[in-house]
Scaffold this motif. Sequence first.
Motif, PDB file in Angstrom:
ATOM      1  N   PRO A 259      21.599   4.510  22.398  1.00 20.95           N
ATOM      2  CA  PRO A 259      21.842   5.884  21.905  1.00 20.95           C
ATOM      3  C   PRO A 259      21.088   6.949  22.714  1.00 20.95           C
ATOM      4  CG  PRO A 259      21.485   4.419  20.062  1.00 20.95           C
ATOM      5  CD  PRO A 259      21.158   3.642  21.307  1.00 20.95           C
ATOM      6  N   GLN A 260      19.905   6.621  23.187  1.00 16.84           N
ATOM      7  CA  GLN A 260      19.138   7.587  23.980  1.00 16.84           C
ATOM      8  C   GLN A 260      19.846   7.902  25.292  1.00 16.84           C
ATOM      9  OE1 GLN A 260      16.555   9.265  22.676  1.00 16.84           O
ATOM     10  NE2 GLN A 260      17.208   8.082  20.905  1.00 16.84           N
TER      11      GLN A 260
ATOM     12  N   PHE B 220      23.069   7.986  25.672  1.00 18.04           N
ATOM     13  CA  PHE B 220      24.147   8.907  25.318  1.00 18.04           C
ATOM     14  C   PHE B 220      23.616  10.319  25.076  1.00 18.04           C
ATOM     15  CE2 PHE B 220      26.599   5.127  24.968  1.00 18.04           C
ATOM     16  CZ  PHE B 220      27.909   5.531  25.118  1.00 18.04           C
ATOM     17  N   HIS B 221      22.386  10.437  24.605  1.00 12.39           N
ATOM     18  CA  HIS B 221      21.807  11.759  24.369  1.00 12.39           C
ATOM     19  C   HIS B 221      21.364  12.432  25.662  1.00 12.39           C
ATOM     20  CE1 HIS B 221      22.112  11.781  20.052  1.00 12.39           C
ATOM     21  NE2 HIS B 221      21.664  10.533  20.034  1.00 12.39           N
TER      22      HIS B 221
ATOM     23  N   PHE C 213      26.149  18.109  26.452  1.00 10.20           N
ATOM     24  CA  PHE C 213      27.259  18.359  25.534  1.00 10.20           C
ATOM     25  C   PHE C 213      28.530  18.608  26.324  1.00 10.20           C
ATOM     26  CE2 PHE C 213      23.937  20.297  22.541  1.00 10.20           C
ATOM     27  CZ  PHE C 213      23.664  19.065  21.999  1.00 10.20           C
TER      28      PHE C 213
ATOM     29  N   ASN D  65      27.811  16.084  19.619  1.00 12.42           N
ATOM     30  CA  ASN D  65      27.054  14.851  19.421  1.00 12.42           C
ATOM     31  C   ASN D  65      27.846  13.670  19.958  1.00 12.42           C
ATOM     32  OD1 ASN D  65      25.736  12.602  18.479  1.00 12.42           O
ATOM     33  ND2 ASN D  65      25.756  13.209  16.334  1.00 12.42           N
TER      34      ASN D  65
ATOM     35  N   GLY E  50      26.834  10.734  20.321  1.00 11.44           N
ATOM     36  CA  GLY E  50      26.538   9.558  19.507  1.00 11.44           C
ATOM     37  C   GLY E  50      27.539   9.397  18.378  1.00 11.44           C
TER      38      GLY E  50
ATOM     39  N   SER F  39      14.808   3.570  14.863  1.00 12.04           N
ATOM     40  CA  SER F  39      15.230   4.699  15.674  1.00 12.04           C
ATOM     41  C   SER F  39      14.768   6.012  15.057  1.00 12.04           C
ATOM     42  CB  SER F  39      16.748   4.695  15.851  1.00 12.04           C
ATOM     43  OG  SER F  39      17.146   5.765  16.680  1.00 12.04           O
TER      44      SER F  39
ATOM     45  N   THR G 182      12.343   7.816  17.483  1.00  6.96           N
ATOM     46  CA  THR G 182      12.991   8.902  18.228  1.00  6.96           C
ATOM     47  C   THR G 182      13.307  10.128  17.375  1.00  6.96           C
ATOM     48  OG1 THR G 182      15.279   8.198  17.805  1.00  6.96           O
ATOM     49  CG2 THR G 182      14.128   7.153  19.668  1.00  6.96           C
TER      50      THR G 182
ATOM     51  N   MET H  40      15.871  10.246  15.504  1.00 10.61           N
ATOM     52  CA  MET H  40      17.326  10.217  15.310  1.00 10.61           C
ATOM     53  C   MET H  40      17.737   8.825  14.852  1.00 10.61           C
ATOM     54  SD  MET H  40      18.666  12.353  18.591  1.00 10.61           S
ATOM     55  CE  MET H  40      17.777  11.406  19.810  1.00 10.61           C
TER      56      MET H  40
END
Length: 185
Positions: free
Chosen positions: A22-23, A25-26, A30, A36, A38, A71, A75, A77
Amino acid sequence: MNQKTKDMVSAALCVALGLIVPQVFHLIPFVGTVPNLGGVFLPMHIPVLLCGLLCGWRYGAACGAVVPLLSSVVTGMPVLWPQGVSMVFELAAYGLVAGLLYRGMKKGVYPALVAAMVAGRLVSGAAKAILFGMAGKPFGMAAFLSGAFTTAIPGIILQLVLLPALVLALERSGVVAPARAGSAA
């Protein structure tokens, strides 16, 4: 190395991937109106479903329950309440159903994966309705359908393409014992 040790190590790797993927993807900026990535590509779901498919329902459910909590703590998130807590139930259902059907009942990877995806989304809807209600945040059918299906279509497609190929490759290479002959069908 015995099978229990292999499963524990594989599950730990899936937990780590559930924090790292996920990190990644962050890190992607944008895109247009998508705030988002994720929520679109569901990167936390992939390692949890993989854990269930590779290690069985016990490890899959545990991985699914642990990843969103870790997570959130590590993080920030997802936000722990109510989103993170609802994800505990959702992801645990993904790992449990995928592992139960694929490893336990010896169903093919696609039926196990699709059933897990449906079951997880139903559990997610119920958990969010209860938890978001407790938090004083509205969560209705439109929000459920949008988040679980409409917005998530790219992630669903990614899971249906990536996970069977990955499971088949790991089984054929001997890294993971096949659930049954022809298990990727």
